[in-house]
Write a protein that holds these residues in place. Structure first.
Motif, PDB file in Angstrom:
ATOM      1  N   HIS A   1      -1.601  -1.608  11.464  1.00 29.83           N
ATOM      2  CA  HIS A   1      -0.791  -1.456  10.259  1.00 29.83           C
ATOM      3  C   HIS A   1       0.654  -1.201  10.682  1.00 29.83           C
ATOM      4  O   HIS A   1       0.914  -0.281  11.457  1.00 29.83           O
ATOM      5  CB  HIS A   1      -1.283  -0.303   9.372  1.00 29.83           C
ATOM      6  CG  HIS A   1      -0.507  -0.271   8.101  1.00 29.83           C
ATOM      7  ND1 HIS A   1      -0.943  -0.876   6.943  1.00 29.83           N
ATOM      8  CD2 HIS A   1       0.746   0.194   7.826  1.00 29.83           C
ATOM      9  CE1 HIS A   1      -0.018  -0.762   6.018  1.00 29.83           C
ATOM     10  NE2 HIS A   1       1.027  -0.119   6.529  1.00 29.83           N
TER      11      HIS A   1
ATOM     12  N   VAL B   1     -10.459  -2.680   1.706  1.00 29.44           N
ATOM     13  CA  VAL B   1      -9.453  -1.604   1.758  1.00 29.44           C
ATOM     14  C   VAL B   1      -9.673  -0.559   0.668  1.00 29.44           C
ATOM     15  O   VAL B   1      -8.830   0.303   0.469  1.00 29.44           O
ATOM     16  CB  VAL B   1      -8.003  -2.145   1.620  1.00 29.44           C
ATOM     17  CG1 VAL B   1      -7.540  -2.850   2.868  1.00 29.44           C
ATOM     18  CG2 VAL B   1      -7.830  -2.988   0.381  1.00 29.44           C
TER      19      VAL B   1
ATOM     20  N   PHE C   1     -12.378   1.931   5.423  1.00 30.65           N
ATOM     21  CA  PHE C   1     -11.252   1.509   6.259  1.00 30.65           C
ATOM     22  C   PHE C   1     -10.660   2.758   6.920  1.00 30.65           C
ATOM     23  O   PHE C   1     -10.408   3.753   6.254  1.00 30.65           O
ATOM     24  CB  PHE C   1     -10.185   0.843   5.368  1.00 30.65           C
ATOM     25  CG  PHE C   1      -9.363  -0.202   6.050  1.00 30.65           C
ATOM     26  CD1 PHE C   1      -9.609  -1.554   5.825  1.00 30.65           C
ATOM     27  CD2 PHE C   1      -8.331   0.143   6.906  1.00 30.65           C
ATOM     28  CE1 PHE C   1      -8.838  -2.539   6.445  1.00 30.65           C
ATOM     29  CE2 PHE C   1      -7.565  -0.824   7.536  1.00 30.65           C
ATOM     30  CZ  PHE C   1      -7.811  -2.174   7.295  1.00 30.65           C
TER      31      PHE C   1
ATOM     32  N   GLN D   1      -7.618   4.154   9.572  1.00 29.94           N
ATOM     33  CA  GLN D   1      -6.388   3.914  10.341  1.00 29.94           C
ATOM     34  C   GLN D   1      -6.120   5.124  11.237  1.00 29.94           C
ATOM     35  O   GLN D   1      -6.019   6.253  10.751  1.00 29.94           O
ATOM     36  CB  GLN D   1      -5.189   3.722   9.410  1.00 29.94           C
ATOM     37  CG  GLN D   1      -3.877   3.473  10.154  1.00 29.94           C
ATOM     38  CD  GLN D   1      -2.646   3.456   9.240  1.00 29.94           C
ATOM     39  OE1 GLN D   1      -1.652   4.131   9.516  1.00 29.94           O
ATOM     40  NE2 GLN D   1      -2.690   2.710   8.137  1.00 29.94           N
TER      41      GLN D   1
ATOM     42  N   PHE E   1      -5.165   4.876  -0.273  1.00 30.31           N
ATOM     43  CA  PHE E   1      -5.238   5.476   1.062  1.00 30.31           C
ATOM     44  C   PHE E   1      -4.767   6.912   0.989  1.00 30.31           C
ATOM     45  O   PHE E   1      -3.952   7.265   0.137  1.00 30.31           O
ATOM     46  CB  PHE E   1      -4.462   4.662   2.103  1.00 30.31           C
ATOM     47  CG  PHE E   1      -2.959   4.644   1.968  1.00 30.31           C
ATOM     48  CD1 PHE E   1      -2.170   5.635   2.538  1.00 30.31           C
ATOM     49  CD2 PHE E   1      -2.314   3.610   1.299  1.00 30.31           C
ATOM     50  CE1 PHE E   1      -0.785   5.607   2.444  1.00 30.31           C
ATOM     51  CE2 PHE E   1      -0.926   3.561   1.203  1.00 30.31           C
ATOM     52  CZ  PHE E   1      -0.165   4.562   1.776  1.00 30.31           C
TER      53      PHE E   1
ATOM     54  N   VAL F   1      -3.101  -1.750  -1.380  1.00 31.04           N
ATOM     55  CA  VAL F   1      -3.678  -0.406  -1.292  1.00 31.04           C
ATOM     56  C   VAL F   1      -2.536   0.593  -1.469  1.00 31.04           C
ATOM     57  O   VAL F   1      -1.441   0.389  -0.980  1.00 31.04           O
ATOM     58  CB  VAL F   1      -4.452  -0.251   0.045  1.00 31.04           C
ATOM     59  CG1 VAL F   1      -3.578  -0.472   1.247  1.00 31.04           C
ATOM     60  CG2 VAL F   1      -5.156   1.075   0.145  1.00 31.04           C
TER      61      VAL F   1
ATOM     62  N   TYR G   1      -9.685   4.106   1.925  1.00 29.90           N
ATOM     63  CA  TYR G   1      -8.935   3.933   3.168  1.00 29.90           C
ATOM     64  C   TYR G   1      -8.470   5.309   3.655  1.00 29.90           C
ATOM     65  O   TYR G   1      -7.671   5.974   2.986  1.00 29.90           O
ATOM     66  CB  TYR G   1      -7.754   3.016   2.839  1.00 29.90           C
ATOM     67  CG  TYR G   1      -6.915   2.475   3.966  1.00 29.90           C
ATOM     68  CD1 TYR G   1      -6.436   3.266   4.990  1.00 29.90           C
ATOM     69  CD2 TYR G   1      -6.539   1.134   3.963  1.00 29.90           C
ATOM     70  CE1 TYR G   1      -5.636   2.745   5.998  1.00 29.90           C
ATOM     71  CE2 TYR G   1      -5.726   0.609   4.961  1.00 29.90           C
ATOM     72  CZ  TYR G   1      -5.280   1.418   5.966  1.00 29.90           C
ATOM     73  OH  TYR G   1      -4.465   0.909   6.946  1.00 29.90           O
TER      74      TYR G   1
END
Ligand SMILES: Cc1ncc(COP(=O)(O)OP(=O)(O)O)c(N)n1
Ligand SMILES: Cc1nc(C(=O)O)sc1CCOP(=O)(O)O
Ligand SMILES: [Mg+2]
Length: 234
Positions: free
Chosen positions: A97, A9, A39, A41, A206, A184, A12
């Motif tokens: 997530h 992570v 990573f 998302q 992130f 994270v 991110y």
């Protein structure tokens, strides 16, 4: 097959079509992965289910093409249905997530299986309670924040009085020290925050806008990765 036992992570990137100033989302994702992000998302509050599925399939193809399926994990924000549908179409989507008002982690685990990655976010004080209760069986990492007010998620950190509560580096350090799973941190994170964030001991950061709204997202991703690597080595 999915990355639960092997995910990173540390760098991110979160993105959806509403974040990229009308620029091609896949191209930005590809550049970010090439520059070292670990990573991804997919997060959109406006895209249709078909658009989200398509973006998952394309992102999975990019990760495969770059031969980074073991080094880069792909998750979807909120939408269990999208993860399942994209997998059905052959995409390697590693997990989901979710936050406090989303589908419970136990339900995600049931449908996604033991090898999927499941991240959970909550207010930092609530995350510390999870950690103390050792209630992390189905959770693989915590997403915490915000460090600063976020233009990408204006409601993050909002309390019942309408004030935005941001997190101090000291609170972040306490959360990390008490957690037995990776933490994270995000929300308004910019390149100049990375040194202080790394000093808290968190496993990663992130962000959305520091890359997706940059004039040159590839260059922004490159500089951010370099700065993080430099900061964790000090
Ligand atoms: C890594 C990471 N951390 C936190 C969040 C926020 O999740 P949530 O509170 O469910 O809010 P939305 O993103 O769904 O608006 C996240 N998405 N990712
Ligand atoms: C998705 C998300 N969650 C947050 C939280 O604090 O839980 S902040 C956030 C958005 C992060 O975008 P940016 O880097 O542009 O601020
Ligand atoms: Mg959510």
């Amino acid at each position: 097959m999915y990355n639960r036992n092997n995910f990173d992570v540390s760098k991110y990137f979160i993105v959806g079509p509403e974040n990229t100033l009308d620029r091609n989302v896949e191209k930005i994702i590809e550049a970010v992965i090439e520059e070292g992000f670990t990573f991804i998302q997919i997060r959109s509050k406006v895209a249709s289910a078909r658009e989200l599925i398509d973006l998952c399939v394309k992102t999975s193809d990019i990760i495969k093409k770059l031969n980074k399926e073991d080094q880069v994990s792909l998750v979807v924000n909120d939408r269990l249905d999208i993860v399942l549908a994209a997998r059905e179409l052959g995409a390697k989507v590693d997990g989901i997530h979710v936050g406090q008002t989303d589908i419970p982690v136990e339900v995600c685990r049931k449908y996604l299986g033991e090898d999927s990655v499941i991240g959970l976010s909550a207010r930092t004080e609530d995350l510390i309670d999870y950690v103390k209760a050792k209630d992390t069986t189905d959770i693989d990492y915590f997403g915490a924040g915000p460090l600063r007010p976020s233009t990408s998620k204006p409601d993050c950190g909002l309390n019942d009085n309408g004030e935005i509560i941001t997190r101090s580096f000291e609170e972040i350090k306490i959360l990390k020290e008490s957690s037995d799973i990776p933490v994270v941190l995000g929300g308004g994170v910019k390149i100049f925050d990375l040194k202080d964030l790394a000093d808290t001991g968190v496993d990663g950061f992130f962000l959305i806008s520091a890359i997706s709204q940059a004039d040159d997202p590839r260059l922004a991703a490159r500089n951010i990765c370099k700065e993080w690597e430099k900061s964790i080595r000090k």
